[in-house]
Design an enzyme around this catalytic site. Structure first.
Site, short mmCIF file in Angstrom:
data_model
loop_
_atom_site.label_atom_id
_atom_site.label_comp_id
_atom_site.label_asym_id
_atom_site.label_seq_id
_atom_site.Cartn_x
_atom_site.Cartn_y
_atom_site.Cartn_z
N ARG A 158 0.84 -1.20 0.00
CA ARG A 158 0.00 0.00 0.00
C ARG A 158 0.88 1.26 0.00
NH1 ARG A 158 -0.62 4.61 2.67
NH2 ARG A 158 -0.24 3.51 4.61
N CYS B 197 9.58 9.80 -0.54
CA CYS B 197 8.90 11.07 -0.45
C CYS B 197 9.24 11.87 -1.70
CB CYS B 197 9.39 11.80 0.81
SG CYS B 197 8.73 13.44 0.98
ZN ZN Z 1 3.36 6.18 5.49
#
Ligand code: ZN
Length: 313
Positions: free
Chosen positions: A19, A247
């Site tokens: 996920r 990120c």
């Molecule tokens: Zn996370």
């Protein structure tokens, strides 16, 4: 007796790679490749896996096949705890009817992240959570909810997140009746002293509903933050095989704390996880076959398992 004196204490490791790790992947992993990867993770001894997200397919195309993944994994792995994320009541209903065992629901502590990611205020999230828990309580099958308190340690939009703000949100979630709360370092800004402070303050407000830590390794402190959590009694962590993901604002950084490195540390310290590291390393090959363009992180996989390593008794 190990030098740590922690022999026999179990630490739960929930793999969130399918996920969290896939959310920003540049290429699509097929359903069959995801299932093969999840089967290999379970074979390595992982007992809880977040296999996808019940968000509208257009929001995260990479996770659009979550209902199929859930169905196949439930059929193939009867002993696995199958977890999925759901952002709202509709998602929770879809996850429930798909047959998942546990539902994770993200709720942001900071106002900026809450608006940007969820399009609601933290107070509205608490109200939504009450409705979700009411709906779940009325269903014949008990499905626990783990709320993820996102940006609990800092926010890429709002900056500093005061500890009191994190505690207040967690108090609201506990009052709404969630089963468990993970403090999430969504953007990876936390440091070990802060982890201890926030964990202790949250626990003194809500007790054992505070369940675990969801750590990211943006600044390289993921493992150090896990140690800090262990030292104040945390016994559950989310992690990601190969630190998949990352990120968008931190090029080269890994995503979640790396499962292989986390398990290596836990087992070395005498905490049992039930997870076999050589099998995890094989699972990397299956991940790579299904997602060849994605960078795989992790120090233990690079260095190899030291000959001094012994699994916890
Ligand atoms: Zn996370």
């Amino acid at each position: 007796m190990t030098s740590s004196g922690k022999t026999g204490q179990f630490v739960s490791v929930c793999e969130v790679g399918p996920r969290d790790g896939l959310q920003i992947a540049k290429t699509r992993m097929t359903t069959d490749d995801k299932v093969a990867w999840i089967v290999s993770l379970a074979a390595a001894g992982i007992k809880e896996i977040e296999v996808g997200s019940f968000v509208p397919p257009r929001v995260i195309p990479q996770l659009a096949d979550t209902p199929e993944v859930v169905a196949k994994v439930l059929a193939a792995l009867p002993n696995l705890t199958v977890q999925a994320l759901a952002p709202n009541l509709r998602g929770v209903q879809n996850a429930y009817h798909a047959g998942v065992h546990k539902i994770s629901i993200p709720v942001s502590v900071s106002d900026g992240h809450s608006q940007a990611n969820l399009n609601r205020t933290p107070a509205q999230s608490i109200e939504m959570m009450r409705q979700i828990m009411d709906w779940l309580k009325a269903q014949p099958r008990k499905v626990p909810v783990v709320a993820g308190a996102s940006t609990a340690f800092g926010c890429s939009i709002d900056g500093v997140v005061p500890t009191a703000k994190t505690v207040a949100l967690c108090q609201g979630l506990a009052d709404a009746g969630v089963d468990q709360i993970m403090l999430a370092d969504t953007v990876g800004y936390a440091h070990p002293a802060q982890v201890k402070e926030v964990v202790l303050a949250t626990r003194s407000a809500i007790g054992p509903v505070l369940y675990g830590l969801h750590l990211h390794d943006t600044c390289g402190l993921g493992i150090a933050n896990a140690v800090a959590g262990l030292e104040v009694g945390i016994r559950a962590f989310d992690s990601c095989l190969a630190g998949l993901g990352g990120c968008p604002y931190a090029p080269g950084a890994s995503g979640n704390v790396v499962t292989e490195d986390l398990v290596f540390m836990l087992e070395s310290m005498g905490f049992t996880t039930g997870i076999d590291i050589p099998s995890l390393l094989q699972s990397r090959n299956i991940l790579h076959a299904g997602l060849p363009a994605e960078a795989l992180h992790g120090q233990v996989p690079k260095a190899g398992l030291p000959p001094t390593f012994r699994r916890a008794a």
